[in-house]
Design a protein around this motif. Structure first.
Motif, mmCIF file in Angstrom:
data_model
loop_
_atom_site.group_PDB
_atom_site.id
_atom_site.type_symbol
_atom_site.label_atom_id
_atom_site.label_comp_id
_atom_site.label_asym_id
_atom_site.label_seq_id
_atom_site.Cartn_x
_atom_site.Cartn_y
_atom_site.Cartn_z
ATOM 1 N N ALA A 1 56.302 -9.984 -58.370
ATOM 2 C CA ALA A 1 57.604 -9.738 -59.008
ATOM 3 C C ALA A 1 58.548 -10.850 -58.587
ATOM 4 O O ALA A 1 59.650 -10.610 -58.099
ATOM 5 N N GLY A 2 58.094 -12.112 -58.790
ATOM 6 C CA GLY A 2 58.775 -13.214 -58.150
ATOM 7 C C GLY A 2 58.516 -13.087 -56.652
ATOM 8 O O GLY A 2 57.624 -12.364 -56.215
ATOM 9 N N GLU A 3 59.277 -13.785 -55.855
ATOM 10 C CA GLU A 3 59.132 -13.635 -54.407
ATOM 11 C C GLU A 3 60.474 -13.770 -53.724
ATOM 12 O O GLU A 3 61.340 -14.535 -54.172
ATOM 13 N N ARG A 4 60.619 -12.979 -52.673
ATOM 14 C CA ARG A 4 61.810 -13.058 -51.842
ATOM 15 C C ARG A 4 61.523 -14.042 -50.704
ATOM 16 O O ARG A 4 61.106 -15.160 -50.957
ATOM 17 N N SER A 5 61.745 -13.633 -49.475
ATOM 18 C CA SER A 5 61.606 -14.591 -48.374
ATOM 19 C C SER A 5 60.141 -14.990 -48.176
ATOM 20 O O SER A 5 59.234 -14.174 -48.412
ATOM 21 N N PRO A 6 59.887 -16.215 -47.712
ATOM 22 C CA PRO A 6 60.901 -17.236 -47.425
ATOM 23 C C PRO A 6 61.119 -18.233 -48.564
ATOM 24 O O PRO A 6 61.888 -19.176 -48.409
ATOM 25 N N ILE A 7 60.464 -18.023 -49.743
ATOM 26 C CA ILE A 7 60.576 -19.062 -50.783
ATOM 27 C C ILE A 7 61.690 -18.778 -51.789
ATOM 28 O O ILE A 7 62.148 -19.673 -52.481
ATOM 29 N N TRP A 8 62.118 -17.514 -51.922
ATOM 30 C CA TRP A 8 63.228 -17.131 -52.797
ATOM 31 C C TRP A 8 63.098 -17.752 -54.192
ATOM 32 O O TRP A 8 63.922 -18.536 -54.633
ATOM 33 N N ASN A 9 62.046 -17.342 -54.863
ATOM 34 C CA ASN A 9 61.798 -17.864 -56.194
ATOM 35 C C ASN A 9 61.528 -16.703 -57.150
ATOM 36 O O ASN A 9 60.425 -16.141 -57.153
ATOM 37 N N PRO A 10 62.507 -16.328 -57.969
ATOM 38 C CA PRO A 10 62.285 -15.209 -58.895
ATOM 39 C C PRO A 10 61.249 -15.514 -59.963
ATOM 40 O O PRO A 10 60.752 -14.594 -60.629
ATOM 41 N N ASP A 11 60.906 -16.801 -60.141
ATOM 42 C CA ASP A 11 59.914 -17.179 -61.141
ATOM 43 C C ASP A 11 58.506 -17.300 -60.567
ATOM 44 O O ASP A 11 57.560 -17.602 -61.303
ATOM 45 N N ALA A 12 58.351 -17.080 -59.263
ATOM 46 C CA ALA A 12 57.026 -17.202 -58.646
ATOM 47 C C ALA A 12 56.071 -16.192 -59.272
ATOM 48 O O ALA A 12 56.454 -15.089 -59.657
ATOM 49 N N LYS A 13 54.815 -16.584 -59.372
ATOM 50 C CA LYS A 13 53.810 -15.756 -60.031
ATOM 51 C C LYS A 13 52.629 -15.471 -59.105
ATOM 52 O O LYS A 13 52.287 -16.280 -58.240
ATOM 53 N N GLY A 14 52.005 -14.327 -59.318
ATOM 54 C CA GLY A 14 50.769 -14.028 -58.613
ATOM 55 C C GLY A 14 49.642 -14.911 -59.136
ATOM 56 O O GLY A 14 49.558 -15.184 -60.334
ATOM 57 N N VAL A 15 48.774 -15.368 -58.227
ATOM 58 C CA VAL A 15 47.710 -16.304 -58.609
ATOM 59 C C VAL A 15 46.446 -15.979 -57.825
ATOM 60 O O VAL A 15 46.499 -15.788 -56.608
ATOM 61 N N PHE A 16 45.289 -15.901 -58.500
ATOM 62 C CA PHE A 16 43.985 -15.942 -57.845
ATOM 63 C C PHE A 16 43.453 -17.364 -57.992
ATOM 64 O O PHE A 16 43.314 -17.868 -59.109
ATOM 65 N N TYR A 17 43.131 -18.002 -56.877
ATOM 66 C CA TYR A 17 42.586 -19.362 -56.895
ATOM 67 C C TYR A 17 41.196 -19.328 -56.252
ATOM 68 O O TYR A 17 41.021 -18.777 -55.161
ATOM 69 N N GLY A 18 40.241 -19.938 -56.926
ATOM 70 C CA GLY A 18 38.901 -20.034 -56.355
ATOM 71 C C GLY A 18 37.902 -19.096 -56.984
ATOM 72 O O GLY A 18 36.821 -18.861 -56.427
ATOM 73 N N LEU A 19 38.210 -18.555 -58.158
ATOM 74 C CA LEU A 19 37.266 -17.685 -58.846
ATOM 75 C C LEU A 19 36.070 -18.477 -59.371
ATOM 76 O O LEU A 19 36.217 -19.591 -59.873
#
Length: 503
Positions: free
Chosen positions: A352-370
């Motif tokens: 849902a975006g991210e709060r601390s410590p990056i404070w980015n409401p546009d941040a997204k959940g990501v799976f890397y390495g599938l």
């Protein structure tokens, strides 16, 4: 009649919890009441406070009736609640609109403007927190700009726990631990800063008087008694922030002690007796007088597993009765044989975006390495590891700010998973002890009531009587190297993807 019980009320994101405690912290009765989160537009997340109240009334009656507890036996009521509400009420106490909740980021442009006009550093010097759309401040100003008919009727702005206290007693208050949601709150003094109110454009008249969290603000009214089943005249304390009450409920009352949060949201709270602020973190007053909490608050906590179970566990739900195990327990078992580091699968838990410590409401959940070798178990474990990596990120920023955590005291539903708790210990390198995790937050609220009405002499007595450790975890040194590499990948992933995440 002997008043041998305390009652704690927790206003969570997905449900309220009510628990009745005996003096030694044992749960005599408990119940819950659910309510929805509304997502009318992208970036919006709001709730109806009146639905909280209805759920609270239902849960109190259910708890009392289930164990045949006489309402007059309850010595006091404490309330904790989710952070950063902006509950607008008029002079008659009517709720004027749904409140944006802590996940809501609709007011980003307002924050950008104020940070430019007033200055980020100027705001931070007073509030001890950076101005972000998740906080209460910008939500009030959003009402002004987008809902003028509502704004002109506002008499007061309340927080989640103060709204329930108002419904119970008629008292309009603001506890000190929830003050951090408003950037016109002086974090050093614990008072409203009228000059910053003027700069931000928030009328001082909107702000209720600030009271200690264990202050008895009133007693249950006849009207509230008829609605919820508590005895009229029962004392009610102001209560406080859910994370702070949970911190008290796991026994964190001295500087250096730290709570690890495993509810819907994740993070940690480090107790301090001196002011230490960092714009990447969250600073607030503890519910225990004379203490601050330096917090990391993330959107990816236990809610990550709630989401994964809802979307990908149809089979496990179908097998619950046959196996005699919950779907979450089955997912836990799928993750257990997967090696630490998930064979290179890394999850960014920014759901849902991210709060601390990056404070980015546009941040997204990501799976890397599938790849084709990855299983559902890999994905479950990657979710657990991703949340633990975000916890490590916050703990490392806190150390840079001068607040070091030694032992973490875990709370919340995710602390019931031995695997997940061990993963957190391994990734952070911190020992973790687990008190009674499911009731820590309501217990903290009840302790506030107990101290406020004299049920306990002080917080030391309350904690010694009520907080019991159920198990402990130590970091496995054999997993340190792989988790250091995973953490490095985790940080690099966000750095590499940040620009792509922008709207």
């Amino acid at each position: 009649m002997d008043k041998g019980y305390l009652l704690g009320i927790d206003i969570g994101t997905s449900a309220c919890k009510v628990a009745v405690f005996s003096r030694d912290g044992r749960v005599a009765a408990q119940a819950a009441g659910e309510y929805p989160v509304y997502y009318p537009k992208e970036g919006w997340a709001e709730q109806n406070p009146e639905e909280w109240w209805s759920a609270v009334c239902h849960a109190i009656r259910k708890a009392l009736e289930a164990r045949k507890i006489v309402p007059e036996e309850i010595a006091g009521v404490g309330i904790d609640g989710q952070s950063w509400s902006a509950i607008a009420i008029d002079k008659e106490g009517r709720v004027l609109t749904n409140t944006p909740i802590w996940m809501d980021t609709r007011a980003q442009s307002i924050c950008d403007r104020l940070n430019s006009e007033i200055g980020r550093d100027t705001i931070f010097r007073v509030a001890g927190n950076s101005l972000q759309p998740s906080y209460t401040t910008a939500k009030i100003l959003w009402y002004q700009e987008n809902m003028p008919e509502v704004y002109k009727k506002i008499d007061k702005i309340l927080q989640s726990n103060s709204f329930i206290a108002f419904k119970l007693t008629g008292a309009v208050t603001q506890d000190v631990s929830q003050g951090y949601g408003l950037h016109c709150f002086d974090m050093r003094k614990g008072t409203w800063d009228e000059e910053m109110c003027r700069k931000l454009g928030i009328p001082v008249s909107f702000l209720p008087p600030i009271v200690p969290c264990d202050c008895v603000v009133g007693t249950v009214t006849e009207e509230a008694s008829a609605a919820c089943g508590l005895a009229a005249g029962t004392p009610v304390v102001a209560g406080g922030l859910d994370a702070a009450c949970g911190t008290l409920g796991v026994g964190v009352i001295h500087p250096g002690e730290t709570q690890e949060q495993g509810g819907q949201a994740g993070g940690m709270s480090i107790c301090m007796d001196t002011y230490k602020a960092d714009p990447r973190l969250i600073l607030g007053y503890h519910v225990v007088p004379g203490q601050w909490l330096l917090q990391g608050g993330t959107t990816g906590g236990g809610g990550v597993m709630r989401w994964f179970e809802q979307e990908f566990a149809d089979y496990e739900r179908a097998m619950q009765e046959k196996k005699g195990k919950s779907s979450l327990t089955q997912l836990n078992e799928l993750a257990e044989p997967v090696a630490p580091g998930c064979d290179g699968l890394v999850f960014l838990p920014y759901m849902a975006g991210e709060r601390s410590p990056i404070w980015n409401p546009d941040a997204k959940g990501v799976f890397y390495g599938l790849d084709f070798s990855k299983t559902k178990g890999h994905m479950v474990r990657a979710c657990m590891e991703g949340v633990a990596l975000s916890l490590r990120h916050n703990l490392e920023i806190a150390e840079e700010a001068g607040a070091k955590a030694d032992v973490l005291r875990a709370m919340g539903g995710s602390a019931n998973s031995l695997l997940w708790t061990q993963i957190k210990s391994d990734i952070t390198g911190k020992p973790i002890v687990v008190p009674s995790s499911d009731t820590a937050t309501t217990l903290g609220a009840a302790i506030l009531a107990g101290v406020g009405v004299g049920f306990y002499e002080n917080y030391e007595e309350a904690v010694s009587l009520t907080v019991k450790t159920t198990r402990s975890h130590s970091p496995n040194p054999d997993n340190r190297e792989i988790y250091d590499r995973t953490y490095h990948t985790y940080l690099k992933l966000y750095d590499s993807l940040e620009n792509l995440m922008k709207k």
